[in-house]
Enzyme design. Sequence first.
Site, short mmCIF file in Angstrom:
data_model
loop_
_atom_site.label_atom_id
_atom_site.label_comp_id
_atom_site.label_asym_id
_atom_site.label_seq_id
_atom_site.Cartn_x
_atom_site.Cartn_y
_atom_site.Cartn_z
N CYS A 196 -11.56 -15.69 11.34
CA CYS A 196 -12.27 -16.61 11.25
C CYS A 196 -12.17 -17.60 10.94
CB CYS A 196 -14.02 -16.25 10.04
SG CYS A 196 -14.76 -15.32 10.57
N HIS A 213 -16.49 -22.50 6.28
CA HIS A 213 -16.95 -21.85 7.12
C HIS A 213 -18.48 -20.43 6.51
CE1 HIS A 213 -16.79 -18.03 9.54
NE2 HIS A 213 -16.54 -17.30 8.27
N ASN A 241 -22.79 -15.41 10.65
CA ASN A 241 -21.30 -15.29 10.30
C ASN A 241 -20.64 -15.38 11.58
OD1 ASN A 241 -18.54 -15.93 10.21
ND2 ASN A 241 -18.87 -13.95 9.14
N1 ACO Z 1 -30.95 -4.88 3.35
C1 ACO Z 1 -30.79 -4.39 2.27
N2 ACO Z 1 -30.20 -4.17 1.46
C2 ACO Z 1 -29.06 -3.17 1.97
C3 ACO Z 1 -27.64 -4.09 3.01
C4 ACO Z 1 -29.14 -5.14 4.19
N3 ACO Z 1 -28.95 -5.32 4.71
N4 ACO Z 1 -26.87 -4.03 3.19
C5 ACO Z 1 -26.13 -3.64 1.73
N5 ACO Z 1 -27.24 -3.26 1.62
C6 ACO Z 1 -27.50 -2.65 -0.11
C7 ACO Z 1 -26.08 -1.82 -0.46
O1 ACO Z 1 -26.24 -0.82 0.23
C8 ACO Z 1 -26.37 -2.05 -1.86
O2 ACO Z 1 -27.44 -0.49 -2.16
P1 ACO Z 1 -26.84 0.32 -3.42
O3 ACO Z 1 -26.62 -0.10 -4.53
O4 ACO Z 1 -27.62 1.17 -3.78
O5 ACO Z 1 -25.36 0.52 -2.70
C9 ACO Z 1 -27.23 -2.81 -2.40
O6 ACO Z 1 -27.65 -3.75 -1.21
C10 ACO Z 1 -25.81 -3.97 -2.70
O7 ACO Z 1 -24.99 -4.25 -1.99
P2 ACO Z 1 -23.64 -4.98 -2.19
O8 ACO Z 1 -22.24 -4.70 -1.39
O9 ACO Z 1 -23.45 -5.02 -3.79
O10 ACO Z 1 -24.23 -6.46 -2.01
P3 ACO Z 1 -23.46 -7.67 -2.24
O11 ACO Z 1 -24.33 -8.51 -2.52
O12 ACO Z 1 -22.02 -7.53 -3.08
O13 ACO Z 1 -23.39 -8.74 -0.75
C11 ACO Z 1 -22.94 -9.46 0.99
C12 ACO Z 1 -22.98 -8.29 0.30
C13 ACO Z 1 -23.44 -10.23 1.35
C14 ACO Z 1 -21.95 -8.14 2.25
C15 ACO Z 1 -21.29 -9.68 0.45
O14 ACO Z 1 -20.67 -9.17 -0.50
C16 ACO Z 1 -20.31 -10.10 1.20
O15 ACO Z 1 -21.09 -11.63 1.38
N6 ACO Z 1 -19.22 -10.55 1.40
C17 ACO Z 1 -18.67 -11.49 2.24
C18 ACO Z 1 -18.96 -11.48 3.30
C19 ACO Z 1 -18.46 -11.48 4.19
O16 ACO Z 1 -17.73 -13.03 4.04
N7 ACO Z 1 -17.56 -11.51 5.30
C20 ACO Z 1 -16.64 -12.17 6.41
C21 ACO Z 1 -15.79 -12.70 6.20
S1 ACO Z 1 -15.11 -13.09 7.99
C22 ACO Z 1 -14.95 -12.56 9.15
O17 ACO Z 1 -13.43 -12.17 8.98
C23 ACO Z 1 -15.26 -12.14 10.61
#
Ligand code: ACO
Length: 340
Positions: free
Chosen positions: A127, A267, A297
């Site tokens: 990214c 980003h 993203n």
């Molecule tokens: N819908 C519903 N529930 C979901 C989903 C979904 N799409 N995805 C995960 N959950 C659930 C999980 O299973 C978990 O359930 P559990 O507690 O029963 O286990 C719960 O939601 C919480 O999940 P977390 O992973 O703790 O959620 P978090 O608040 O951390 O958000 C997210 C997840 C959005 C991915 C966040 O961590 C994030 O944005 N991280 C950065 C990711 C990013 O920017 N990536 C791109 C990098 S750029 C590149 O190089 C491509």
Amino acid sequence: MKQVLPSTRRSDKALRTVSIIGTGSYLPEKVLTNEDLSRIVDTNDEWITTRTGIKERRVAAKDEYTSDMAAKAALKAIEQANISPEEINLILVATATPDMLFPATACFVQKKIGATGAACLDISAACAGFLFGIEIAEQFITSHTYDTVLVIGADKLTSITNWTDRNTCVLFGDAAGAAILRHRGGSHGVITTHIGSYGQYSGILFMPGGGSRCPITRENVDLNLATIHMSGKEVYKQAVTAMVSAAQKAVEQAGLSVQDIACVIPHQANLRIIEGIADRLDIPLERFYVNLDRYGNTSAAAVAVALDEANRTGRIKPGDYILMVVFGGGLTWASTVIEW
Ligand code: ACO
């Protein structure tokens, strides 16, 4: 506004000033909403919106490749820059989803836009790649090696998305953005750019399959190894820290303070990450350009598309100081300050 001498605003290496003289972007037609996704995996609009800020994303057609999107964005940038493709000396395509492992996607773009005089190469910085491209272009231009460089950020992330993994599949979309950089006299231009990497975190965001370590085999494909693997929470934490530090460094090296920045183009990964950065940099959220609600993203394309939109809608104006700041798999990070 803090008054600074041009000599301190530009990095020492800036033998010539480098300006962005045209921008362009391309988004595929097909829209995939959160509602649509809730019919594919166990998710819902409320979860996606509150955790990420994303409402919908674009999906390229099956026969629409990264180079197709890149070429369309490039032609718009070329038109705005009012140059002919033959004037381009170098094409840099930042992408994590090249058309093929080789040749470089930049070569396919060259053919599609008729930039017959250009050298072509791809940049693998996930990214953060578009700003890595800005830095490389700046080096070539300031050193008088090239006059005109086309930098593109383009990704078809939906081609490497695991559509059964709700943790990742809700985040990504497809797009391309482009910029033409050239030496132009006067005070406007790229003031400073920083790029950097944290290889120790290469295991928190990656695609294991498709390279020499894990070639394409039926077994590997069945194991979903040719898709994105991500430790979301860890990426989140590192992203905020890296982007804040990169942004502060760029602003400081530009001889400015955060109050001088008219628009931050970050980003577009997650609205909560952007809010976290705004808070820690003490820059009001209204000064951040955000379009992730519409596109998700789009990796290397994200900041390039946002720059083009901000440019074409008048959100950024001549004389404005703009801060762009990104992070991606690698981990990689980059920041740049531009006087528009
Ligand atoms: N819908 C519903 N529930 C979901 C989903 C979904 N799409 N995805 C995960 N959950 C659930 C999980 O299973 C978990 O359930 P559990 O507690 O029963 O286990 C719960 O939601 C919480 O999940 P977390 O992973 O703790 O959620 P978090 O608040 O951390 O958000 C997210 C997840 C959005 C991915 C966040 O961590 C994030 O944005 N991280 C950065 C990711 C990013 O920017 N990536 C791109 C990098 S750029 C590149 O190089 C491509």
